[in-house]
Design a protein around this motif. Structure first.
Motif, short mmCIF file in Angstrom:
data_model
loop_
_atom_site.label_atom_id
_atom_site.label_comp_id
_atom_site.label_asym_id
_atom_site.label_seq_id
_atom_site.Cartn_x
_atom_site.Cartn_y
_atom_site.Cartn_z
N HIS A 55 -8.31 9.90 2.11
CA HIS A 55 -8.93 9.80 0.78
C HIS A 55 -7.89 10.06 -0.31
O HIS A 55 -7.90 9.40 -1.36
CB HIS A 55 -10.08 10.79 0.66
CG HIS A 55 -11.27 10.43 1.49
ND1 HIS A 55 -12.31 11.31 1.74
CD2 HIS A 55 -11.58 9.28 2.15
CE1 HIS A 55 -13.21 10.72 2.50
NE2 HIS A 55 -12.79 9.49 2.77
N ILE A 58 -5.80 6.94 -0.67
CA ILE A 58 -6.56 5.88 -1.36
C ILE A 58 -6.58 6.14 -2.86
O ILE A 58 -6.34 5.23 -3.67
CB ILE A 58 -8.01 5.80 -0.80
CG1 ILE A 58 -7.99 5.28 0.64
CG2 ILE A 58 -8.89 4.91 -1.68
CD1 ILE A 58 -9.34 5.36 1.35
N LEU A 77 -6.73 -3.04 -2.23
CA LEU A 77 -6.25 -1.89 -1.45
C LEU A 77 -6.02 -2.25 0.01
O LEU A 77 -5.16 -1.66 0.67
CB LEU A 77 -7.24 -0.72 -1.56
CG LEU A 77 -6.82 0.37 -2.56
CD1 LEU A 77 -6.86 -0.18 -3.98
CD2 LEU A 77 -7.70 1.60 -2.44
N PHE A 81 -2.90 -1.17 2.59
CA PHE A 81 -3.13 -0.28 3.72
C PHE A 81 -3.17 -0.99 5.07
O PHE A 81 -3.57 -0.41 6.06
CB PHE A 81 -4.45 0.48 3.53
CG PHE A 81 -4.39 1.55 2.49
CD1 PHE A 81 -3.62 2.68 2.69
CD2 PHE A 81 -5.09 1.43 1.30
CE1 PHE A 81 -3.55 3.68 1.73
CE2 PHE A 81 -5.03 2.43 0.34
CZ PHE A 81 -4.26 3.56 0.55
N LEU A 87 -5.65 5.02 7.94
CA LEU A 87 -6.81 4.22 7.54
C LEU A 87 -7.31 3.37 8.72
O LEU A 87 -8.52 3.19 8.91
CB LEU A 87 -6.46 3.32 6.34
CG LEU A 87 -7.63 2.53 5.75
CD1 LEU A 87 -8.69 3.48 5.19
CD2 LEU A 87 -7.15 1.59 4.65
N LEU A 96 -13.09 0.73 3.84
CA LEU A 96 -13.10 0.51 2.39
C LEU A 96 -14.45 -0.09 1.96
O LEU A 96 -14.99 0.25 0.89
CB LEU A 96 -11.95 -0.42 1.99
CG LEU A 96 -10.54 0.13 2.18
CD1 LEU A 96 -9.50 -0.94 1.86
CD2 LEU A 96 -10.30 1.35 1.31
#
Length: 489
Positions: A55, A58, A77, A81, A87, A96
């Motif tokens: 988190h 992110i 994103l 990632f 992730l 996500l």
């Protein structure tokens, strides 16, 4: 004494550490859905406040994208990632999408951010508490007062920044802070990146008084170093302006709140100097009571006008450096703090007093520099000069004239000297019935109200000399009237 850990520390399991993953998901989902959410929390919510490291990554990536003016949604994103193992372990792009589904309403998102921030503070408090328990139980070498000072410093940092330990700072963050400083200089009148000293000629040399700088102001007794420091402190407090931030805190926009440690002079004596500065009535007349009714009214009006200035005076003699730092932290926490003045360095005591005078002064200057960095304010520390300056034909002070000069010169960002030629000229006064008297009098009158602030060291700029005017009756330094300067030459 047993060195075993206390029971509550052993039982602090990961699942009982304060955190709320649902709140983190709800906030991040809201952020990815509507990037405007970021601008409502950017001032105080940082990546390190998230409990889940993924988190935090992110949020950090979204912060970077939004800061560059780019869109930060789940699609964008995902490209950042694709190779992020953390992730990928929790679902990759699918995760996500889950965040978007968990999104809080945009209006409620700041409340979730506050929950994340509050729980982060609680985790830090637990860490600081555990550290105190461990240190108090096992560290027999350190004195209790040192432990208190260390923990108090961490708690202060936690209260101010939301993190007790700053650690490494990314180059991106360092660049952002540098740009903020440059922007402040650009927007401020005169292009100052620091707080104005109130003297244009000095500001031109220094660019103002810079946060985190240790500034040494030195001079022989009666040369005017206390007067100059008092003038600067008074001007900074007099020009204090602030604006209220979205979180309710005050941000200084001009001048500042001043903490003045007057270790030699009482608060009452210092106040008399300030009244003389403000009214123009000589200080000796105020002290002796040789003023008329009109001057008394002027003084009374002046007191009413300046009594609310944010200038706080501590006149405790022989103050230990640890107590000085603790009081400065408390002042910043309760009233704000933008400038510290210490009058003077050699009167501050240290726990290393038994190791010799040089070592004690070294410890004091190192701690003052650390305090300037910790509180992010300039610290002006006055210092005496050794008598060797009196033995030279050229009486202008040099860095080597500083008492215990090695540590002072090393730790200081700026070293300034106050020099008045008239101080020495007055002591050469011949008898009035001699032929030399007229020549002496003419020369003395030419230099009587002239002074120099010699910058012997400046880490961020050039050395040089700022010429200023000095009014002995008011113990006041000011900018030189160009007409006066021309006539003086």
């Amino acid at each position: 004494m047993s060195t075993a850990l206390l029971p509550f520390e052993e039982d602090t399991q990961l699942e009982t550490i304060p955190h709320n993953l649902d709140a983190e998901q709800a906030f991040l989902g809201s952020l990815l859905y509507d990037n405007e959410v970021f601008h409502r929390v950017a001032d105080w919510l940082k990546p390190e406040h998230f409990y889940d490291p993924v988190h935090a990554r992110i949020y950090d990536t979204a912060t970077d994208l939004i800061g560059k003016g780019s869109l930060a949604d789940a699609v964008v994103l995902k490209t950042h990632f694709d190779r992020d193992d953390g992730l990928r372990e929790i679902g990759g792009a699918t995760y996500l999408a889950i965040l978007i589904e968990s999104a809080a309403d945009s209006a409620a998102s700041p409340e979730y951010a506050r929950i994340i921030y509050e729980l982060a503070l609680r985790r830090e408090l637990i860490r600081v508490g555990n550290e105190l328990v461990n240190s108090a139980s096992t560290d027999q070498e350190r004195k209790s007062r040192e432990l208190i000072q260390t923990i108090e410093q961490q708690l202060y940092n936690l209260a101010e920044e939301g993190s007790a330990q700053r650690g490494f700072v990314g180059f991106k963050q360092a660049l952002a802070e540098a740009i903020e400083t440059a922007a402040a200089a650009y927007e401020r009148d005169g292009g100052l990146s620091g707080i104005s000293s109130g003297l244009k000629s000095l500001d031109e040399k220094l660019g103002g008084l810079h946060p985190s700088d240790l500034i040494i102001l030195a001079g022989r007794p009666s040369m005017g170093k206390t007067a100059l420091a008092t003038n600067i402190a008074f001007d900074v407090a007099k020009n204090y302006e602030f604006e209220i931030q979205p979180d309710g805190t005050k941000k200084t926009t001009n001048g500042g709140v001043v903490g003045f440690y007057s270790l030699e002079m009482s608060a009452e004596q210092l106040a008399t100097r300030l009244i003389a500065d403000y009214t123009g009535i000589p200080g000796y007349m105020i002290r002796q009571g040789t003023i008329d009714a009109t001057q008394y009214e002027e003084i009374r009006d002046a007191v009413l006008e300046i009594q609310s200035l944010p200038l706080y005076i501590d006149d405790t003699g022989g103050l230990p450096i640890s107590a000085l730092a603790a009081r400065a932290r408390r002042l910043k926490r309760t009233h704000g703090l933008d400038l510290i003045v210490v009058d003077y360095l050699q009167l501050v005591t240290s726990s290393k007093g038994g190791e010799g005078r040089v070592q004690e002064i070294s410890d004091v200057t190192q701690n003052l520099k650390a305090l300037a960095k910790e509180l992010n304010v300039p610290v002006i520390a006055l210092s005496q000069l050794s008598r060797q300056v009196e033995q030279r034909e050229d009486k202008k002070p040099q860095l080597s004239d500083l008492r215990e000069s090695g540590s002072i010169e090393q730790d200081a960002d700026v070293v300034m000297f106050v020099y008045r030629e008239a101080y020495y000229k007055e002591r050469e006064k011949p008898r009035e019935d001699t032929p030399e008297y007229l020549a002496w009098e003419e020369e003395f009158r030419r230099i009587e109200k002239l002074a120099e602030v010699i910058i012997g060291k400046q880490r961020h700029g050039a050395i040089g000399t700022a010429k200023v005017a000095f009014d002995g009756a008011r113990t006041k330094f000011s900018d030189i009237d160009t007409r006066f300067e021309d006539s003086a030459h």
